[in-house]
Motif scaffolding. Structure first.
Motif, PDB file in Angstrom:
ATOM      1  N   GLU A   6       0.829  -1.178   0.020  1.00 35.76           N
ATOM      2  CA  GLU A   6      -0.065  -0.067  -0.005  1.00 35.76           C
ATOM      3  C   GLU A   6       0.782   1.269  -0.232  1.00 35.76           C
ATOM      4  O   GLU A   6       1.928   1.154   0.678  1.00 35.76           O
ATOM      5  N   GLY A   8       0.841   6.054  -0.657  1.00 31.47           N
ATOM      6  CA  GLY A   8       0.004   7.198  -1.185  1.00 31.47           C
ATOM      7  C   GLY A   8      -0.588   7.940  -0.115  1.00 31.47           C
ATOM      8  O   GLY A   8      -1.177   8.919  -0.130  1.00 31.47           O
ATOM      9  N   SER A  19      -4.809  10.100  -2.563  1.00 31.69           N
ATOM     10  CA  SER A  19      -5.091   8.683  -3.602  1.00 31.69           C
ATOM     11  C   SER A  19      -3.979   7.618  -3.346  1.00 31.69           C
ATOM     12  O   SER A  19      -2.891   8.038  -3.141  1.00 31.69           O
ATOM     13  N   SER A  21      -2.825   3.747  -3.325  1.00 30.41           N
ATOM     14  CA  SER A  21      -2.603   2.660  -4.282  1.00 30.41           C
ATOM     15  C   SER A  21      -2.335   1.328  -3.418  1.00 30.41           C
ATOM     16  O   SER A  21      -1.599   1.339  -2.207  1.00 30.41           O
ATOM     17  N   CYS A  22      -2.565   0.352  -4.046  1.00 31.70           N
ATOM     18  CA  CYS A  22      -2.224  -1.170  -3.558  1.00 31.70           C
ATOM     19  C   CYS A  22      -1.855  -1.878  -4.706  1.00 31.70           C
ATOM     20  O   CYS A  22      -2.666  -2.300  -5.523  1.00 31.70           O
ATOM     21  N   GLN A  71     -10.152  -0.414  -9.457  1.00 31.78           N
ATOM     22  CA  GLN A  71      -9.252  -1.496  -9.583  1.00 31.78           C
ATOM     23  C   GLN A  71      -8.794  -1.363 -11.109  1.00 31.78           C
ATOM     24  O   GLN A  71      -9.457  -0.901 -12.162  1.00 31.78           O
ATOM     25  N   THR A  77      -3.295  -3.689  -9.447  1.00 32.88           N
ATOM     26  CA  THR A  77      -3.497  -2.434  -8.737  1.00 32.88           C
ATOM     27  C   THR A  77      -4.942  -2.068  -8.355  1.00 32.88           C
ATOM     28  O   THR A  77      -5.779  -1.775  -9.172  1.00 32.88           O
ATOM     29  N   TYR A  79      -7.135   1.076  -6.107  1.00 32.96           N
ATOM     30  CA  TYR A  79      -6.806   2.625  -5.797  1.00 32.96           C
ATOM     31  C   TYR A  79      -8.167   2.807  -4.848  1.00 32.96           C
ATOM     32  O   TYR A  79      -9.008   2.457  -4.702  1.00 32.96           O
ATOM     33  N   GLN A  81      -9.563   6.745  -4.077  1.00 36.78           N
ATOM     34  CA  GLN A  81      -9.559   8.168  -4.091  1.00 36.78           C
ATOM     35  C   GLN A  81     -10.145   8.730  -2.948  1.00 36.78           C
ATOM     36  O   GLN A  81     -11.414   8.514  -2.570  1.00 36.78           O
TER      37      GLN A  81
END
Length: 121
Positions: A6, A8, A19, A21-22, A71, A77, A79, A81
């Motif tokens: 993870e 961001g 935002s 991300s993973c 996704q 990845t 996300y 937001q």
């Protein structure tokens, strides 16, 4: 081998945006539903959003209309937001399959280290 990273997170003032991300490896989003969790300063765990394999997305009432999950299967990845952030959104955020909660507010260990989000008033 399953790996989840993870990123961001950061520190923002109330009303700001971040935002997350993973990036996952060792499995794909076609294999399992996925979710964003958070663990706040009180260490309680909360399911923030889940994405089913069908693409259906649900949100906790506390973040609905402020957070948007998505996704990118080609990039493995997902996300999150986050807009209109509030101090109560302060937490460490994790991505994992939606099976982490073993009791109300209690989650088993996450695969990744999480990413810290801090929202100041």
């Amino acid at each position: 081998e399953v790996e989840v990273v993870e990123s961001g997170g950061g520190s923002v003032q109330a009303g700001g945006s971040l935002s997350l991300s993973c990036i996952v490896s060792g499995f794909t989003f076609d294999d399992t539903a996925m979710a964003w969790y958070r663990r706040g300063p009180d260490h309680r765990c909360e399911l923030v959003s889940s994405i089913q394999r069908s693409g259906s997305i649900t949100y906790a009432p506390s973040v609905e209309r402020r957070f948007t999950a998505s996704q990118d299967k080609a990039k493995n990845t997902m996300y999150l937001q986050m807009n209109a952030l509030k101090p109560e959104d302060t937490a460490t955020y994790y991505c994992a399959p939606p099976d982490r909660e073993v009791a109300p507010g209690v989650c088993r260990n996450f695969w990744g280290q999480g990413t810290q989000v801090t929202v100041s008033s």
